[in-house]
Design a protein around this motif. Structure first.
Motif, PDB file in Angstrom:
ATOM      1  N   GLU A  53      45.101  48.422  27.152  1.00  0.00           N
ATOM      2  CA  GLU A  53      43.698  48.195  27.520  1.00  0.00           C
ATOM      3  C   GLU A  53      43.610  47.057  28.526  1.00  0.00           C
ATOM      4  OE1 GLU A  53      40.278  46.990  24.831  1.00  0.00           O
ATOM      5  OE2 GLU A  53      40.311  49.167  24.579  1.00  0.00           O
ATOM      6  N   LEU A  54      42.746  47.234  29.512  1.00  0.00           N
ATOM      7  CA  LEU A  54      42.567  46.225  30.552  1.00  0.00           C
ATOM      8  C   LEU A  54      41.136  45.701  30.469  1.00  0.00           C
ATOM      9  CD1 LEU A  54      44.181  45.100  33.032  1.00  0.00           C
ATOM     10  CD2 LEU A  54      43.064  46.866  34.403  1.00  0.00           C
ATOM     11  N   THR A  55      41.000  44.385  30.330  1.00  0.00           N
ATOM     12  CA  THR A  55      39.660  43.796  30.244  1.00  0.00           C
ATOM     13  C   THR A  55      39.241  43.251  31.606  1.00  0.00           C
ATOM     14  OG1 THR A  55      40.127  43.184  27.973  1.00  0.00           O
ATOM     15  CG2 THR A  55      38.277  42.059  29.010  1.00  0.00           C
ATOM     16  N   VAL A  56      37.991  43.529  31.956  1.00  0.00           N
ATOM     17  CA  VAL A  56      37.428  42.989  33.199  1.00  0.00           C
ATOM     18  C   VAL A  56      36.174  42.193  32.832  1.00  0.00           C
ATOM     19  CG1 VAL A  56      36.661  43.519  35.547  1.00  0.00           C
ATOM     20  CG2 VAL A  56      38.085  45.171  34.304  1.00  0.00           C
ATOM     21  N   VAL A  57      36.103  40.969  33.314  1.00  0.00           N
ATOM     22  CA  VAL A  57      34.919  40.145  33.099  1.00  0.00           C
ATOM     23  C   VAL A  57      34.222  39.963  34.444  1.00  0.00           C
ATOM     24  CG1 VAL A  57      34.131  37.854  32.387  1.00  0.00           C
ATOM     25  CG2 VAL A  57      35.923  38.978  31.096  1.00  0.00           C
ATOM     26  N   SER A  58      32.899  40.107  34.465  1.00  0.00           N
ATOM     27  CA  SER A  58      32.123  39.955  35.710  1.00  0.00           C
ATOM     28  C   SER A  58      30.836  39.182  35.423  1.00  0.00           C
ATOM     29  CB  SER A  58      31.729  41.326  36.280  1.00  0.00           C
ATOM     30  OG  SER A  58      32.740  42.288  36.079  1.00  0.00           O
ATOM     31  N   PRO A  59      30.427  38.305  36.346  1.00  0.00           N
ATOM     32  CA  PRO A  59      29.195  37.538  36.119  1.00  0.00           C
ATOM     33  C   PRO A  59      27.903  38.293  36.456  1.00  0.00           C
ATOM     34  CG  PRO A  59      30.256  36.800  38.131  1.00  0.00           C
ATOM     35  CD  PRO A  59      31.161  37.823  37.530  1.00  0.00           C
ATOM     36  N   PHE A  60      28.010  39.386  37.244  1.00  0.00           N
ATOM     37  CA  PHE A  60      26.790  40.067  37.691  1.00  0.00           C
ATOM     38  C   PHE A  60      26.919  41.587  37.594  1.00  0.00           C
ATOM     39  CE2 PHE A  60      26.977  36.232  40.512  1.00  0.00           C
ATOM     40  CZ  PHE A  60      25.894  35.562  39.953  1.00  0.00           C
ATOM     41  N   ILE A  61      25.738  42.235  37.555  1.00  0.00           N
ATOM     42  CA  ILE A  61      25.674  43.685  37.734  1.00  0.00           C
ATOM     43  C   ILE A  61      25.460  43.906  39.234  1.00  0.00           C
ATOM     44  CG2 ILE A  61      24.292  45.776  37.222  1.00  0.00           C
ATOM     45  CD1 ILE A  61      25.905  44.871  34.789  1.00  0.00           C
ATOM     46  N   TYR A  62      26.095  44.915  39.778  1.00  0.00           N
ATOM     47  CA  TYR A  62      26.020  45.191  41.216  1.00  0.00           C
ATOM     48  C   TYR A  62      24.680  45.850  41.546  1.00  0.00           C
ATOM     49  CZ  TYR A  62      27.739  46.812  45.776  1.00  0.00           C
ATOM     50  OH  TYR A  62      27.923  47.048  47.118  1.00  0.00           O
ATOM     51  N   GLY A 165      49.667  55.323  43.716  1.00  0.00           N
ATOM     52  CA  GLY A 165      50.718  54.991  44.685  1.00  0.00           C
ATOM     53  C   GLY A 165      50.223  54.185  45.875  1.00  0.00           C
ATOM     54  N   ALA A 166      48.967  53.706  45.816  1.00  0.00           N
ATOM     55  CA  ALA A 166      48.409  52.963  46.961  1.00  0.00           C
ATOM     56  C   ALA A 166      48.913  51.524  47.014  1.00  0.00           C
ATOM     57  CB  ALA A 166      46.886  52.979  46.904  1.00  0.00           C
ATOM     58  N   TYR A 167      49.423  51.019  45.887  1.00  0.00           N
ATOM     59  CA  TYR A 167      49.849  49.610  45.840  1.00  0.00           C
ATOM     60  C   TYR A 167      51.312  49.478  45.432  1.00  0.00           C
ATOM     61  CZ  TYR A 167      44.817  49.072  45.816  1.00  0.00           C
ATOM     62  OH  TYR A 167      43.484  49.149  46.150  1.00  0.00           O
ATOM     63  N   THR A 168      51.961  48.464  45.978  1.00  0.00           N
ATOM     64  CA  THR A 168      53.310  48.144  45.525  1.00  0.00           C
ATOM     65  C   THR A 168      53.377  46.642  45.234  1.00  0.00           C
ATOM     66  OG1 THR A 168      54.044  47.775  47.792  1.00  0.00           O
ATOM     67  CG2 THR A 168      54.493  49.949  46.878  1.00  0.00           C
ATOM     68  N   GLY A 169      54.381  46.273  44.440  1.00  0.00           N
ATOM     69  CA  GLY A 169      54.549  44.863  44.119  1.00  0.00           C
ATOM     70  C   GLY A 169      55.319  44.162  45.223  1.00  0.00           C
ATOM     71  N   LEU A 170      55.065  42.873  45.414  1.00  0.00           N
ATOM     72  CA  LEU A 170      55.786  42.133  46.454  1.00  0.00           C
ATOM     73  C   LEU A 170      57.117  41.598  45.942  1.00  0.00           C
ATOM     74  CD1 LEU A 170      52.900  40.206  48.248  1.00  0.00           C
ATOM     75  CD2 LEU A 170      54.271  42.048  49.170  1.00  0.00           C
ATOM     76  N   GLU A 171      57.070  40.765  44.918  1.00  0.00           N
ATOM     77  CA  GLU A 171      58.321  40.200  44.390  1.00  0.00           C
ATOM     78  C   GLU A 171      58.269  40.180  42.873  1.00  0.00           C
ATOM     79  OE1 GLU A 171      60.380  36.503  45.405  1.00  0.00           O
ATOM     80  OE2 GLU A 171      59.338  36.647  47.331  1.00  0.00           O
ATOM     81  N   SER A 194      43.082  49.146  37.586  1.00  0.00           N
ATOM     82  CA  SER A 194      44.047  49.765  36.692  1.00  0.00           C
ATOM     83  C   SER A 194      45.366  50.064  37.420  1.00  0.00           C
ATOM     84  CB  SER A 194      43.415  51.048  36.164  1.00  0.00           C
ATOM     85  OG  SER A 194      44.207  51.609  35.204  1.00  0.00           O
ATOM     86  N   GLU A 195      45.255  50.579  38.637  1.00  0.00           N
ATOM     87  CA  GLU A 195      46.447  50.894  39.422  1.00  0.00           C
ATOM     88  C   GLU A 195      47.205  49.601  39.789  1.00  0.00           C
ATOM     89  OE1 GLU A 195      47.496  53.943  39.834  1.00  0.00           O
ATOM     90  OE2 GLU A 195      49.122  53.596  41.273  1.00  0.00           O
ATOM     91  N   CYS A 196      46.454  48.564  40.159  1.00  0.00           N
ATOM     92  CA  CYS A 196      47.094  47.284  40.503  1.00  0.00           C
ATOM     93  C   CYS A 196      47.752  46.666  39.272  1.00  0.00           C
ATOM     94  CB  CYS A 196      46.064  46.311  41.076  1.00  0.00           C
ATOM     95  SG  CYS A 196      45.545  46.769  42.736  1.00  0.00           S
ATOM     96  N   ALA A 197      47.064  46.726  38.134  1.00  0.00           N
ATOM     97  CA  ALA A 197      47.624  46.171  36.893  1.00  0.00           C
ATOM     98  C   ALA A 197      48.889  46.932  36.505  1.00  0.00           C
ATOM     99  CB  ALA A 197      46.588  46.238  35.775  1.00  0.00           C
ATOM    100  N   LYS A 198      48.869  48.254  36.741  1.00  0.00           N
ATOM    101  CA  LYS A 198      50.050  49.079  36.429  1.00  0.00           C
ATOM    102  C   LYS A 198      51.264  48.576  37.207  1.00  0.00           C
ATOM    103  CE  LYS A 198      51.030  53.316  38.121  1.00  0.00           C
ATOM    104  NZ  LYS A 198      50.666  54.688  38.497  1.00  0.00           N
TER     105      LYS A 198
END
Ligand SMILES: [Zn+2]
Length: 221
Positions: A53-62, A165-171, A194-198
């Motif tokens: 599970e991935l938690t996202v916290v945000s201060p505002f509604i868009y 597959g849009a993101y890759t890790g740097l190091e 989610s993709e970045c966290a993966k």
């Protein structure tokens, strides 16, 4: 000594980013808007493909003033509008997370092409500002390698496919065993985060938590 910025503020007065009223030099928004645009903790829980599970916290509604401010910041070069957004992110992160648990702050990247066109990565500006507020390190950990379609035109399923597959890790060694606070401007379905966290988890991250300026209410099927 003559303060050039102060002189310029007489020619180009500082305006409230929400209502555009002229405000004192050195302030971010007017008192009325400060009352109206108050940060609140909004939580989005995303189930990743891995079952984590991935938690996202945000201060505002868009919506309304915040939506206009984010659009001005993102698309109209109003980088100074990031100030109140980032301060609000820091406030809500402090409330939602135990910040001393994090090793560093990172951001969702833009592709080299998009960054060149815009001149900056809005997520990076917000992340750097949050890191500075908590005397934490900001580290670039991800690279965007695929120029995909704009997410907002797509359905939830298409969004997931679009960012695959849009993101890759740097190091990997920077990330391995670390607790990371990942920042972006907006969370909608959470496909991008989610993709970045993966990618960060695949590089060995211990925990990834997310922070965005706003949460968008998703209405497409
Ligand atoms: Zn105002």
């Amino acid at each position: 000594m003559i303060n050039i910025k102060r002189i310029l503020s007489f020619i180009f007065p500082t305006r409230c980013q929400y209502c555009k009223k002229v405000i004192p030099f050195g302030t971010l928004i007017c008192n009325e808007c400060l009352e109206k645009v108050k940060p609140q903790k909004h939580i989005t829980n995303i189930m990743m493909e891995s079952g984590k599970e991935l938690t996202v916290v945000s201060p505002f509604i868009y919506e309304q003033e915040v939506k206009r401010a984010i659009c001005d910041f993102k698309f109209n070069g109003k980088v100074e509008f990031s100030g109140h957004l980032a301060k609000s992110m820091a406030w809500v992160a402090n409330d939602g997370y135990n910040l001393k648990d994090f090793d560093f702050v990172t951001a969702v990247p833009l592709s080299t092409k998009s960054k060149k066109v815009r001149g900056y990565n809005q997520a990076e500006i917000l992340a750097r500002s949050v890191a500075k507020d908590f005397s934490m390190q900001y580290i670039e950990t991800l690279n965007k390698v695929k120029e995909n379609k704009k997410q907002h035109t797509l359905s939830k399923k298409e969004r997931q496919e679009n960012v695959k597959g849009a993101y890759t890790g740097l190091e990997a060694k920077t990330v391995s065993g670390k607790q990371i606070l990942l920042c972006d401007d907006i969370v909608t379905t959470g496909s991008t985060l989610s993709e970045c966290a993966k990618v960060l988890y695949l590089s060995g991250a211990k925990v990834v938590c997310c922070l965005t300026a706003a949460k968008a209410v998703y209405c497409k099927q």
